[in-house]
Design a protein around this motif. Structure first.
Motif, PDB file in Angstrom:
ATOM      1  N   LEU A 146      33.140 -47.386  34.237  1.00 33.39           N
ATOM      2  CA  LEU A 146      33.922 -46.559  33.324  1.00 33.39           C
ATOM      3  C   LEU A 146      33.231 -46.422  31.969  1.00 33.39           C
ATOM      4  CD1 LEU A 146      36.609 -45.031  33.196  1.00 33.39           C
ATOM      5  CD2 LEU A 146      37.639 -47.114  32.281  1.00 33.39           C
ATOM      6  N   ARG A 147      32.690 -47.530  31.445  1.00 31.88           N
ATOM      7  CA  ARG A 147      31.958 -47.471  30.166  1.00 31.88           C
ATOM      8  C   ARG A 147      30.723 -46.569  30.281  1.00 31.88           C
ATOM      9  NH1 ARG A 147      33.826 -52.747  29.443  1.00 31.88           N
ATOM     10  NH2 ARG A 147      32.122 -53.723  30.555  1.00 31.88           N
ATOM     11  N   GLU A 148      30.016 -46.680  31.388  1.00 25.86           N
ATOM     12  CA  GLU A 148      28.833 -45.842  31.600  1.00 25.86           C
ATOM     13  C   GLU A 148      29.229 -44.368  31.674  1.00 25.86           C
ATOM     14  OE1 GLU A 148      25.389 -45.108  34.978  1.00 25.86           O
ATOM     15  OE2 GLU A 148      26.508 -46.980  34.994  1.00 25.86           O
ATOM     16  N   GLN A 149      30.324 -44.094  32.358  1.00 23.72           N
ATOM     17  CA  GLN A 149      30.801 -42.718  32.474  1.00 23.72           C
ATOM     18  C   GLN A 149      31.163 -42.154  31.088  1.00 23.72           C
ATOM     19  OE1 GLN A 149      34.583 -42.302  34.512  1.00 23.72           O
ATOM     20  NE2 GLN A 149      33.903 -40.384  35.450  1.00 23.72           N
ATOM     21  N   ARG A 150      31.805 -42.963  30.258  1.00 27.46           N
ATOM     22  CA  ARG A 150      32.175 -42.536  28.902  1.00 27.46           C
ATOM     23  C   ARG A 150      30.920 -42.269  28.062  1.00 27.46           C
ATOM     24  NH1 ARG A 150      33.319 -44.265  23.733  1.00 27.46           N
ATOM     25  NH2 ARG A 150      35.178 -43.364  22.815  1.00 27.46           N
ATOM     26  N   GLN A 151      29.934 -43.151  28.148  1.00 26.57           N
ATOM     27  CA  GLN A 151      28.697 -42.969  27.383  1.00 26.57           C
ATOM     28  C   GLN A 151      27.983 -41.684  27.803  1.00 26.57           C
ATOM     29  OE1 GLN A 151      27.639 -44.635  24.727  1.00 26.57           O
ATOM     30  NE2 GLN A 151      29.498 -45.852  24.877  1.00 26.57           N
ATOM     31  N   ASN A 152      27.954 -41.412  29.102  1.00 32.96           N
ATOM     32  CA  ASN A 152      27.319 -40.175  29.588  1.00 32.96           C
ATOM     33  C   ASN A 152      28.061 -38.937  29.085  1.00 32.96           C
ATOM     34  OD1 ASN A 152      25.358 -41.616  30.933  1.00 32.96           O
ATOM     35  ND2 ASN A 152      26.436 -41.574  32.899  1.00 32.96           N
ATOM     36  N   LEU A 154      29.789 -38.741  26.286  1.00 31.96           N
ATOM     37  CA  LEU A 154      29.498 -38.615  24.854  1.00 31.96           C
ATOM     38  C   LEU A 154      28.127 -37.992  24.620  1.00 31.96           C
ATOM     39  CD1 LEU A 154      30.906 -41.968  23.428  1.00 31.96           C
ATOM     40  CD2 LEU A 154      31.761 -39.652  22.997  1.00 31.96           C
ATOM     41  N   LYS A 155      27.157 -38.344  25.453  1.00 33.28           N
ATOM     42  CA  LYS A 155      25.815 -37.758  25.314  1.00 33.28           C
ATOM     43  C   LYS A 155      25.841 -36.259  25.611  1.00 33.28           C
ATOM     44  CE  LYS A 155      23.195 -41.901  26.504  1.00 33.28           C
ATOM     45  NZ  LYS A 155      22.426 -42.568  27.552  1.00 33.28           N
ATOM     46  N   ARG A 156      26.593 -35.867  26.635  1.00 28.18           N
ATOM     47  CA  ARG A 156      26.659 -34.457  27.022  1.00 28.18           C
ATOM     48  C   ARG A 156      27.489 -33.617  26.054  1.00 28.18           C
ATOM     49  NH1 ARG A 156      28.163 -36.526  31.854  1.00 28.18           N
ATOM     50  NH2 ARG A 156      30.219 -35.611  31.654  1.00 28.18           N
TER      51      ARG A 156
END
Length: 174
Positions: A146-152, A154-156
């Motif tokens: 979930l954290r990785e999905q959120r970071q991705n 935010l980058k996009r």
């Protein structure tokens, strides 16, 4: 194992060092962990586990599994487990009988879910009770994913701006 836990172990309440080792491994494991602890209860099941945990029988009736080590048990480590090639089921063998050597004994692999299931379901007293870490694998946890999905995201899409969203004109009227 049926719920796909990534860490499954078993221990006995009176084996303090073994139980502590299993609990430490579970605490350090990232993911869901299940530990079955055979614990005596003087009220409801007094001495229920003595058939395999009593000092005089435990060497013959407990199999302490360790990753990468042959599954041997008995007072002199003279017995072991192997897979019968005809039935693909576990069987207890004695070293030296019928040409059986330690090379015939299964080496425990705690990343093998099939082997873990077989160990967890061995019928006692035909087989010893398997104790130790039966299964342990590392895989992404829900919160890490979930954290990785959120970071991705935010980058996009950049950092979210609630005020900008409210003023964007895309609103509903009720």
């Amino acid at each position: 194992l049926g719920c796909n836990a990534s860490f499954v172990a078993r221990s006995v309440d009176v084996e303090a060092q073994h139980l502590c080792d299993v609990l430490r491994r579970a605490a350090a494991h990232k993911g869901s962990a299940f530990i079955e602890i055979y614990q005596n209860c003087n009220v409801f099941n007094d001495l229920a586990f003595e058939s395999f945990r009593a000092k005089e029988v435990k060497a013959e009736r407990q199999l302490r599994v360790q990753h990468g080590k042959p599954m041997l048990f008995g007072a002199q480590q003279e017995k072991g487990l192997r897979v019968d090639p005809k039935t693909l089921q576990l069987e207890v063998v004695t070293m030296g009988e019928n040409g059986v050597t330690e090379a015939d004994v299964i080496v425990h692999d705690e990343t093998n879910s099939t082997l873990a299931s077989m160990l967890a379901r061995m019928p006692f007293p035909k087989f010893p009770v398997a104790l130790g870490v039966l299964y342990a694998v590392s895989r992404p946890t829900y919160d890490a994913t979930l954290r990785e999905q959120r970071q991705n995201a935010l980058k996009r899409q950049g950092k979210p701006d609630l005020q900008k969203l409210l003023e964007s004109g895309n609103t509903w009227q009720v």
